[in-house]
Design a protein around this motif. Structure first.
Motif: not given
Length: 438
Positions: A228-249
DNA sequence: CGGGATAAACATT
DNA sequence: AATGTTTATCCCG
């Protein structure tokens, strides 16, 4: 506008260009920026065009910096490298919990697309210096080629700029909200409808991103949180702290894609084991992962009916959830339908979990011919936990973790025989094939 | 249609 | 609650 990425056709994509036969395993070499030139013969050489297909648009992205890192910003045209396999970890104190650290990718200017080079260093020495590519954050990504093999390093380690320290997901979220603002383009919090189709061009599918994350990690494995961290750091996915869908994905992809496997590692005597997600040997060898969609095949057959029915749907499926944890991802049922009896597997030996997950039959496009490399044993060690330096050795036998039954394109074991061990599957072919006719 | 993203139900820990 | 696994949809090329 927000985007998320969406790319079609990526299967087969090999993210790497390696041809080598060996895995860069942890021991490595590396550091250097190898220039990994991709030798042509590589089958998986990914040529630009191929890769380009992923993106729906040409990309051009504004440079972006992210979080506290000062990324050297890369010109739009430049390609980001995905980096080579990381090697040694550095000790990360608690690292393993959230171990992913962001690193900066040195901009590789001018990398030619085709060669996507490689970069860097991988440091073994410094995990923190590894360069990951934050490439997916906002930028279009370009071919990620991973090259597992590293040629002789010629350069000493790269100087990389300092890196950000590692951020745990939480910390990222918490601490740097500010940084996010600038990116308007981060992934949008998904609307509830689910699709945001406007996605940013250029981003690879989750499976590829995950692959990338793991590839860069020591031991090619990370804990979910780290991913997850990686995504936050390297993608836009984690941009929204509230969004959790990407984590589900992410979880979804980890579970469904055969290129990833969960491994449990003991941390110490009384403690409970920790789970890591790791690239399967095959993924490493082939330098890429396959489509996550394979699972669909099952479904089809499963319900014979035409598709028409989609109505209300969602009937509780009986076998959801899951079974197994110990082993790692095994495809549990032979028959996807109900039998869950055999759902539980045994634990995974640390040596080689490979059970396998296979892809649906035939579905694979021809293009994905993965070559099998005779790889030697993979050995890795990652002293992530302070008192416990775990070492894992993959004795990679020719056992394949993948595709147990159909070897089509991608893993054609020369010795076809040894693979198979999926207890569930039984000798020989996978049940999937059979499955359908039933 | 195949493929990828998502949402969500459900299971395990 | 966090993880994992599966299904089911939606949508695009």
């Amino acid at each position: 506008m927000d985007f998320s990425f969406h790319s079609h056709h990526f299967d087969g994509v090999q993210i790497s260009g390696q041809e080598s036969n060996d895995i860069p395993s942890l021991e490595a070499p590396s550091q250097g920026n190898g220039d990994f030139t991709m030798n042509a013969p590589t089958f998986n050489h990914f040529s630009l065009p191929d890769w380009a297909r992923w993106r729906s648009q040409p990309a051009h992205m504004p440079p972006r910096q992210f979080e506290d890192c000062n990324f050297p910003h890369v010109a739009d045209t430049e390609t980001y490298d995905l980096g080579s396999f990381a090697q040694e970890p550095i000790g990360d104190p608690n690292g393993y919990l959230n171990s992913y650290r962001t690193h900066v990718t040195p901009a590789i200017a001018g990398t030619t697309l085709e060669t996507l080079a490689p970069q860097t260093g991988d440091g073994h020495a410094n995990w923190s210096l590894l360069q990951p590519s934050h490439a997916f954050k906002g930028q279009p990504y370009s071919v990620p080629q991973l090259e597992p093999y590293q040629p002789p390093p010629d350069s000493p380690s790269s100087p990389l700029s300092e890196v950000s320290s590692y951020h745990s997901p939480q910390s990222l979220a918490a601490s740097s909200p500010a940084t996010m603002n600038q990116s308007t383009d981060r992934l949008s919090p998904r609307s509830s409808t689910g699709d945001n189709r406007e996605e940013r061009p250029g981003h690879p599918p989750y499976s590829v991103l995950i692959y990338q994350a793991l590839k860069d990690a020591p031991g090619h494995k990370l804990q979910l949180q780290s991913i997850y961290s990686w995504f936050e750091a390297n993608t836009d996915k984690g941009a929204d702290p509230n969004a959790k869908g990407w984590q589900n994905s992410i979880r979804h992809n980890l579970s469904m894609n055969a290129g990833f496997e969960a491994v449990k590692e003991e941390v110490g005597p009384g403690k409970k084991a920790v789970n890591f997600w790791r690239l399967t040997p095959e993924a490493i060898h082939s330098g890429g992962i396959q489509s996550t969609t394979r699972y669909r095949k099952l479904q089809h057959q499963k319900k014979g009916m035409g598709s028409g029915h989609r109505g209300p749907t969602h009937q509780p499926s009986q076998s959801k959830g899951v079974h197994a944890t110990k082993v790692v991802k095994s495809r549990s049922t032979n028959s996807p339908r109900n039998e869950r009896a055999e759902a539980y597997h045994h634990q995974i030996p640390t040596t080689n979990p490979s059970l396998g997950h296979e892809y649906g039959p035939t579905s694979l496009p021809v293009m994905q011919r993965y070559m099998q490399h005779p790889m030697g044993p993979v050995v890795g060690c990652h002293p992530m936990i302070p008192g416990n330096n775990t070492v894992f050795i993959d004795t990679m036998e020719p056992v394949s973790a993948f595709d147990v039954g159909h070897s089509h394109d991608w893993y054609a074991p020369e010795s076809g025989s040894n693979r198979a061990q999926d207890p569930l599957e039984g000798p020989g072919r996978s049940s999937w094939d059979l499955e359908k006719e039933i």
